[in-house]
Design an enzyme around this catalytic site. Sequence first.
Site, PDB file in Angstrom:
ATOM      1  CB  SER A   6      -0.793  -0.116   1.004  1.00 17.70           C
ATOM      2  OG  SER A   6      -1.393   1.611   1.370  1.00 17.70           O
ATOM      3  CG  HIS A  31      -3.898  -1.907  -1.236  1.00 14.96           C
ATOM      4  ND1 HIS A  31      -4.835  -2.520  -1.316  1.00 14.96           N
ATOM      5  CD2 HIS A  31      -4.264  -0.857  -0.662  1.00 14.96           C
ATOM      6  CE1 HIS A  31      -5.838  -2.303  -0.857  1.00 14.96           C
ATOM      7  NE2 HIS A  31      -4.992  -1.246  -0.110  1.00 14.96           N
ATOM      8  CG  ASP A  33      -5.360   2.290   1.101  1.00 19.15           C
ATOM      9  OD1 ASP A  33      -6.229   1.227   1.181  1.00 19.15           O
ATOM     10  OD2 ASP A  33      -3.449   1.900   1.707  1.00 19.15           O
ATOM     11  CG  MET A  35      -8.637   6.802   2.773  1.00 12.69           C
ATOM     12  SD  MET A  35      -7.480   7.421   4.755  1.00 12.69           S
ATOM     13  CE  MET A  35      -6.840   5.141   4.214  1.00 12.69           C
ATOM     14  CG  HIS A  64      -9.335  -0.346   0.258  1.00  9.24           C
ATOM     15  ND1 HIS A  64      -8.833  -0.830   1.278  1.00  9.24           N
ATOM     16  CD2 HIS A  64     -10.370  -0.570   0.035  1.00  9.24           C
ATOM     17  CE1 HIS A  64      -9.404  -0.568   2.302  1.00  9.24           C
ATOM     18  NE2 HIS A  64     -11.009  -0.525   1.288  1.00  9.24           N
ATOM     19  CG  MET A  66     -11.275   3.359   2.891  1.00 11.98           C
ATOM     20  SD  MET A  66      -9.536   2.254   3.159  1.00 11.98           S
ATOM     21  CE  MET A  66      -8.461   2.685   2.020  1.00 11.98           C
ATOM     22  CG  MET A 135     -10.987  -3.115   5.711  1.00 13.47           C
ATOM     23  SD  MET A 135      -9.863  -3.052   4.921  1.00 13.47           S
ATOM     24  CE  MET A 135      -8.926  -1.634   5.927  1.00 13.47           C
ATOM     25  CG  ASP A 173      -5.938  -3.430   3.326  1.00  9.00           C
ATOM     26  OD1 ASP A 173      -5.109  -3.016   3.780  1.00  9.00           O
ATOM     27  OD2 ASP A 173      -6.755  -2.634   2.111  1.00  9.00           O
TER      28      ASP A 173
HETATM   29  C1  DX5 Z   1      -6.231   1.001   5.527  1.00  5.60           C
HETATM   30  C2  DX5 Z   1      -5.913   1.172   4.497  1.00  5.60           C
HETATM   31  C3  DX5 Z   1      -4.651  -0.138   4.175  1.00  5.60           C
HETATM   32  C4  DX5 Z   1      -3.794   0.285   5.348  1.00  5.60           C
HETATM   33  C5  DX5 Z   1      -2.284  -0.586   5.335  1.00  5.60           C
HETATM   34  O1  DX5 Z   1      -7.233   1.360   5.825  1.00  5.60           O
HETATM   35  O2  DX5 Z   1      -6.600   0.528   3.857  1.00  5.60           O
HETATM   36  O3  DX5 Z   1      -4.207  -0.567   3.281  1.00  5.60           O
HETATM   37  O4  DX5 Z   1      -2.686   1.382   4.634  1.00  5.60           O
HETATM   38  O5  DX5 Z   1      -1.383  -0.618   5.732  1.00  5.60           O
HETATM   39  P1  DX5 Z   1      -0.796  -1.271   6.823  1.00  5.60           P
HETATM   40  O6  DX5 Z   1      -0.125  -2.873   6.198  1.00  5.60           O
HETATM   41  O7  DX5 Z   1       0.394  -0.130   7.785  1.00  5.60           O
HETATM   42  O8  DX5 Z   1      -1.397  -1.548   7.822  1.00  5.60           O
HETATM   43 ZN    ZN Z   2      -6.151  -0.689   1.719  1.00  2.66          ZN
END
Ligand code: DX5
Ligand code: ZN
Length: 212
Positions: A6, A31, A33, A35, A64, A66, A135, A173
């Site tokens: 990620s 990956h 993220d 948000m 991903h 969110m 998750m 994840d």
């Molecule tokens: C959290 C994200 C993850 C996160 C994972 O909301 O979806 O992808 O960045 O990071 P680590 O591996 O550090 O938990």
């Molecule tokens: Zn993620």
Amino acid sequence: MLVAPSILSADFLNLGSEVSSICEAGCDYVHIDVMDGHFVPNLTIGPVVVEKVAAIASKPLDIHLMVKNATFFVDLFVPCNPEFISVHIEEEKHLHRLISYIRNQGIRPSVVLNPHTSEDLLKYILPDIDMVLVMSVNPGFGGQKFILSMIEKVRNVKNIILAKNPNCLIEVDGGVSDKNIASLKQAGADIVVAGSYVFGSSDYKKAISSLR
Ligand code: DX5
Ligand code: ZN
């Protein structure tokens, strides 16, 4: 085991070289993220940055979302040509419509379950998706502690998948490291996302191979 670092834990001031480094180090997916500051209490990157990442990544993107209003965000990220777009089951009233919409854009649809969300909700959507993202932390931030009970959830998801859509992948994840990878593998995970574990290491290649 496939590995998707990620980039949330990457050095954003050197994002281009960080993405090239994990691709050269042998990751399977990048990956991303996304948000929105509403679905989760954090705000990250949008299509302007992700299109640049897509242009230099030699591995496919795993996006991903969110966010609230995921359909709007799907449209924003279609030009990045990701392999997967994952949407949270908690947020969608018309999940089947959204999944079909993602597939019609030529992108593989995936559904995400927050830690508290039951795998029972997958029953009628499973035949239409290519991946379930479990998750193993509460979404919003990298570097959190792995929630141990999610091993049991992965095992349960695997059983439902075997019954309903054996080709569907399981991605996990949050808080993934060399400490829990063996249990995740045994429970049925196919892909792990790893942010702080990979980017916090001094040797990305070694970190990725240790998970594989
Ligand atoms: C959290 C994200 C993850 C996160 C994972 O909301 O979806 O992808 O960045 O990071 P680590 O591996 O550090 O938990
Ligand atoms: Zn993620």
